[in-house]
Design an enzyme around this catalytic site. Structure first.
Site, PDB file in Angstrom:
ATOM      1  N   GLY A   1       0.723  -1.336  -0.051  1.00  0.00           N
ATOM      2  CA  GLY A   1      -0.094   0.006   0.111  1.00  0.00           C
ATOM      3  C   GLY A   1       0.915   1.322  -0.079  1.00  0.00           C
TER       4      GLY A   1
ATOM      5  CD  GLU B   1      -5.335   1.222   8.881  1.00  0.00           C
ATOM      6  OE1 GLU B   1      -5.558   0.746   7.795  1.00  0.00           O
ATOM      7  OE2 GLU B   1      -6.503   0.699   9.634  1.00  0.00           O
TER       8      GLU B   1
ATOM      9  NE  ARG C   1     -12.416  10.451   9.226  1.00  0.00           N
ATOM     10  CZ  ARG C   1     -11.518   9.932   8.197  1.00  0.00           C
ATOM     11  NH1 ARG C   1     -10.872   8.938   8.631  1.00  0.00           N
ATOM     12  NH2 ARG C   1     -11.548  10.300   7.219  1.00  0.00           N
TER      13      ARG C   1
ATOM     14  CG  HIS D   1     -15.447   7.099   8.185  1.00  0.00           C
ATOM     15  ND1 HIS D   1     -16.305   8.004   7.830  1.00  0.00           N
ATOM     16  CD2 HIS D   1     -14.477   7.842   7.685  1.00  0.00           C
ATOM     17  CE1 HIS D   1     -16.065   8.650   6.854  1.00  0.00           C
ATOM     18  NE2 HIS D   1     -14.675   8.908   6.898  1.00  0.00           N
TER      19      HIS D   1
END
Lengths: 644, 261, 227
Positions: free
Chosen positions: A42, A432, A337, A266
């Protein structure tokens, strides 16, 4: 074990610069003598692998997808933050740092976050140079938008496909190194174990997902950039294949797992539509720039709406409760969020939710369309509206969108020091996969920033510091440590295949997901967490007694792939619960019902919990050991976050 | 639950699915009845349901590629009822919903078929040929660091937007699957034209197009007959115009590059 | 291989040859049709026979004839090479296909249409071109000079119903071939522009229909109105 974060001395703004000078360098001619393994392709993995290749290291990059470009970073919609201050609206490196620390509810390291803000500007330069087509104004310069509760416009974006464009930039850099022969990519290959020799990470064991072949790869350092563990909840916005196996198996080999309970829910996702649902789809947070969130003012109206007795259009303006604007006049629909999600849950718990399940709130664009016209709204969000219409068969230009929170990102991850190295020497974690920069809650447009910061601008410096102290010699893959790890992987695989039980892998995964969502989701309490822990243990025992995995190892076997991943989720889930139970405070994405203000806001306990909780694995079924890294705040004042 | 159409009735369908053990064995279509399919399900969720049934019965589930299930990763790749990604235009397989089918329908599901995309198993194909084409030149040769400020190169908005349109290709391979010649021209052209339009890509434009087209031929894709099937089936709407840009780039490069090989 | 042969043996290069030769052959059709219109002149074929004499003996025309043959040969040769390559690119076909949903029939069947035209071309050359060029036609005297009477061969040929039918069918095939081929040739050369492409497409369509109609009218005219 003492956790040394290795934060450099000196004033905050000087730390990274002085550290870069302090690190050891590898002579350019000697870089080719070192091999680096990067797992995951990623934003963090691809950018790291490409940059290592450019520097001259030999890189092996692994991904489970059929191409490195399919890593789930590709799905990020909204944008990437950078303290460029191109809009002259008062942004600065310090402000980005401050917003990120505050947004993370003061549970991240100051030094890491400051460095992140510092290199953010380089990321944009780098991506533009690669040909990433960011949005531009008519003058030809880059456009910005305000995003995710920021008071400045610092977010760079490429329509609703920023993650895609950034990943394609990194993928192109990776391709260039593949063409040069500096990087070798192993697609459709999954890491199933970490190999340690003399206490150092020296390689990995993988399974070729096409042939099933178990293989060993040796290197001088291993970088895990394998993303988050949101799929522990089964339903999340993560890709179906996103998993925690590489990180978890490294954890079982000694790497500490930090803050596992910090998960981000989220606020703007498409609600669940049925029991067959396989994943949830995010609607970019950018929609909250123009969309207004509301539910009916009373339970009665909501009930009639759910029963289909009235339609949305029948609800008078006075009967609509724009609850975010009402409760948070300063930030309105743009609150962070965690705050937006929790409030959606609150109104739905009150019985004011919409949709036939009552688990949704409206995100209404009527005012924005009236103000700017439909073409302007379509230009900004066209692809998102289309996606919504495809999934729900409703036209969001006419009827407000229904949204509900969903698991999206995990702030927790492998514990790393300032160099992004875990407590296992030679094992790094980036993006992450690590816990480092977002504290208890991540701000919008910060994940892309962190992934690329780690890969392009942090790891290339810090890994050299480690390698410079390493001898050149390679560990052969017939070393006993590799043989043992391979046998371990084969044993797990054989066990999974030999149970031949009655319940499918997905059944276990769904059951785990429901437990996690109910008891370790948007709101948690001690009683529920204790219950969940027992249930997860039971579920895990059942899994190993009754799971059904068909086929053999020596073939493309998607059931077996999932079984490996779910086996690990069943262990990780329990650790998340342990962490959530021990953290007797509310902060960011971790909301303990016992710890809230009278207005239902998260109530932190800075005196007792301003630390990173890093957990050590102590063997199957044993209670993990907690290690604490105190967080020192010298540049920001800890305050109750207020978005009113 | 919160389905968009609470009145929609569950459907019974007949699936004819391509089953193939591995690259070296021949495959065939196998018929599976499926019952009680909700119109709000995605196509892949319908296959999930079938696979769970197969597993319970002790049969081998159907292998198919998928990952993000939001239409952006490009992993899903099914040829449904004679169309790449199924009957809906501008839609990946994962974003195709069962409401586009009727109760009693028979649905044929096949893998992408091309010599350059050998079948790994069932509906899973090997698309690494596309990666190799990208590796032949689908990049701008800049190292990390040492690049100019992002705003040092102004790019007209119209150019940036057009480059973006080309850059949205998800590399799913539907263009190849839909083309009667299994040509990869649309895919190759998307990258070539994106980088040819942007100032950053201009320095290497000649070598890029020469090398990428050469690799495309090596991989064994067919030639372009301008049928337009690729663009019609492209889930993200990559325009045919890109193919013409590719040709202009190719002609200009071949006519003027210093490369004699 | 040199860069030159490499360029024109790549798939794009071969298509470029296809398009250039195709457009050249289109221009030939125009010349051929204009010449043939003299068949309609009511002078017992005198003008047509003079024209055919000119075509067979003028040095410029004879050189162009070689170019024309080369155009056909390259067009057909590359078509065969590309078709084989295209077939090889998909060795196993789909069990079910709905190409009608994404493309026109003619664009998908250029090879088939081309084959029909090739067969027609052989018949046509055998019947008219070969005797005209290599002898075998009757003589006719125009203004005291003897010429070969190609005109009478045309008249006689088009009294046969199945011969007329072959011509008409072939011209329909040619029309479909051109409807896709004409505008496609411009695309293959990268000649594509928002401003001009719509015109090229409309022109190509009109060109294809009119030219083929013009050719098809000749046998029909002789069959029905010239007895």
């Amino acid at each position: 074990m003492i956790l040394d974060s290795k934060i450099p001395e000196g004033p905050l703004a000087e730390k990274w610069n002085s550290h870069k000078f302090g690190v050891k360098l590898v002579n350019p001619a000697n870089k080719r003598k070192y091999d680096i393994i990067v797992v995951g392709t990623g934003l963090a993995g691809a950018s790291a692998a490409a940059t290592f290749g450019e520097l001259g290291y030999n890189v092996k990059a692994f991904c489970f997808q059929d191409s490195p470009r399919r890593a789930h970073s590709i799905a990020a919609q909204g944008g990437i933050n950078a303290a460029k201050n191109y809009q002259n609206d008062g942004d600065s490196v310090f402000r980005l740092f401050y917003d990120t620390i505050k947004g993370g509810d003061y549970r991240a390291r100051e030094a890491n976050v400051y460095r992140l803000a510092e290199v953010s500007v380089n990321i944009i330069d780098q991506c533009v140079a690669q040909g990433v087509p960011f949005a531009r104004d008519y003058g030809g310069l880059l456009a910005n938008r305000s995003f995710g509760g920021a008071q400045v416009s610092r977010t760079f974006y490429a329509r609703g496909q920023t993650g895609q464009q950034l990943l394609l930039g990194a993928y192109s850099a990776l391709n260039r190194q593949i063409a040069y022969g500096k990087v070798k990519v192993y697609p459709r290959t999954e890491m199933l174990d970490l190999v340690m020799v003399d206490g150092k990470a020296r390689g990995i064991v993988t399974r070729n997902l096409i042939t099933g072949k178990i293989e060993s790869h040796s290197a001088h350092a291993v970088v895990l950039a394998t993303g988050g563990y949101g799929n522990v909840f089964f339903l999340s916005t993560n890709a179906m294949g996103s998993n925690a196996t590489a990180a978890w198996r490294a954890h079982k080999k000694g790497a500490l797992f930090a803050n596992p309970c910090y998960t981000q829910i989220h606020p703007t996702c498409i609600p669940v539509s049925g029991g067959y649902q396989s994943k949830l789809t995010l609607m970019s947070e950018s929609l909250r720039n123009d969309g207004r969130v509301w539910v009916p003012k009373t339970v009665e109206i909501a009930e009639r709406l759910r029963k289909g007795e009235i339609r949305v259009a029948d609800i008078a303006e006075a009967d609509r409760d724009y609850y975010l604007e009402r409760k948070y006049p300063a930030f309105g629909n743009l609150v962070p969020r965690d705050v937006a999600s929790r409030n959606a849950k609150l109104v739905c718990d009150e019985g004011r939710g919409v949709g036939s399940s009552g688990l949704a709130v409206y995100l209404d664009f009527a005012d924005a369309i009236k103000r700017e016209g439909q073409p302007a709204i379509a230009a900004k969000y066209g692809n998102l509206f289309e996606m919504y219409a495809k999934i729900t068969d409703e036209n969001p230009y006419e009827i407000p969108m229904r949204i509900y929170p969903a698991v999206h990102y995990t702030m927790g991850g492998l514990w790393v020091d300032y160099n992004l190295m875990t407590n296992v020497p030679g094992l790094y974690a980036a993006g992450e996969c690590n816990f480092s920069d977002h504290g208890a809650n991540r701000l919008g447009a910060s994940a892309l920033m962190q992934g690329l910061a780690d890969g392009y601008f942090v790891l290339p410096y810090t890994i050299g510091d480690y390698l410079a102290k390493m001898p050149y010699d390679r560990v052969p893959v017939d070393h006993p440590a590799f043989i043992e790890a391979e046998q371990n992987v084969k044993a797990i695989t054989n066990k999974l295949l030999s149970i031949k039980g009655t319940r499918t892998v997905d059944e276990f995964h769904k059951a785990l997901g429901l437990l996690m969502w109910e008891y370790c989701g948007m709101a948690r309490n001690a009683e529920g967490l204790k219950f969940a822990k027992q249930e997860i243990r039971k579920l895990r025992d059942e899994f190993w007694r009754d799971v059904k995995v068909t086929g053999v190892n020596e073939e493309l076997n998607q059931t077996l792939e999932r079984a490996h991943r779910v086996a690990d989720f069943l262990e990780l889930g329990e650790l998340m619960v342990d962490d959530a139970l021990h953290r007797e405070e509310s902060c960011g994405g971790h909301f303990r019902e016992e710890h809230q203000t009278p207005e239902n806001e998260a109530l932190r306990d800075d005196e007792n919990f301003a630390y990173v909780a890093a957990w050590e694995y102590t063997g199957e079924g044993n209670q993990p050991v907690l290690h604490k890294e105190e967080l020192k705040f010298e540049n920001v004042k800890l305050t109750q976050r207020s978005y009113k | 639950m919160a389905g968009s159409n609470p009145n929609a009735k569950p459907m019974d369908l007949t699936l004819k699915v391509w089953r193939q053990k591995n690259r070296d064995t021949a495959g065939q279509l196998v018929t599976y009845p499926v019952k009680g399919i909700s119109p709000d399900m995605s196509f892949l969720e319908m296959l999930d349901v079938l696979n769970e049934d197969l597993l319970i019965r002790g049969e081998e589930p159907i292998a198919f590629d998928h990952d993000c299930r939001e239409g952006i990763c490009g992993m899903c790749s099914l040829f449904i009822n004679g169309r790449a990604h199924g009957p809906e235009r501008g839609t990946t397989t994962c974003q195709l919903h069962m409401r586009h089918f009727k109760d009693g329908d028979t649905i044929t599901i096949e893998p992408w078929r091309a010599a350059a995309f050998p079948v790994h198993k069932d509906l899973v194909v090997d698309r690494s040929a596309l990666d190799r084409i990208q590796q032949a030149g689908g990049y701008v040769s800049v190292n990390t660091g040492g690049v100019p400020d992002a705003n040092a190169i102004p790019i007209p908005k119209t150019v940036a937007d057009k480059a973006f349109d080309a850059a949205t290709c998800i590399q799913c391979g539907a263009c190849v699957a839909a083309c009667k010649n299994a040509s990869a021209m649309l895919f190759v052209s998307a990258k070539v034209s994106q980088l040819a339009m942007l100032p950053q890509g201009k320095t290497e434009r000649k070598t890029r197009v020469e090398n990428m087209v050469a690799q495309m031929d090596i991989e064994g894709f067919g030639a372009c007959t301008n049928t337009g099937a690729c663009a019609a089936e492209c889930p993200v709407g990559i325009s045919l115009e890109n193919i013409n840009i590719l040709r202009r780039e190719f002609i200009a490069a071949k006519a003027t590059s210093e490369n004699l090989a | 291989m040199s860069w030159f042969t490499k360029t024109f043996s790549s798939t794009i290069g071969r298509k470029i040859i296809m398009s250039i030769t195709g457009l050249f052959l289109c221009s030939f059709l125009v010349v051929h049709l204009i010449g043939n219109l003299q068949l309609f002149k009511d002078d017992g074929g005198a003008a047509f026979n003079l024209y055919s004499y000119f075509m067979a003996n003028n040095i410029v025309i004879r050189i162009m004839e070689i170019v024309l043959v080369a155009g056909f040969v390259f067009h057909i040769y590359d078509a065969i090479v590309l078709t084989r390559k295209n077939k090889a690119a998909r060795p196993i076909d789909y069990a079910e296909q709905r190409p009608q949903d994404n493309s026109t029939w003619s664009s998908r069947n250029m090879g088939l249409l081309g084959t029909v035209i090739l067969v027609f071309l052989i018949i046509h050359l055998w019947n008219f071109f070969v005797p005209a060029r290599f002898g075998g036609l009757e003589g006719v005297v125009i203004d005291d000079v003897e010429y070969e009477n190609l005109y009478i061969r045309v008249v006689e040929s088009f009294q046969i119903w199945w011969y007329v039918l072959i011509y008409v069918i072939s011209m329909i095939a040619l029309a479909y071939h051109l409807i896709h081929g004409f505008q496609s040739a411009f695309q293959t050369l990268g000649l594509d522009h928002k401003k001009y492409t719509p015109f090229i497409q409309k022109f190509g369509y009109a060109f294809s229909v009119l030219v083929c109609l013009g050719f098809a009218i000749i046998p029909i005219y002789f069959f029905f109105f010239f007895r």
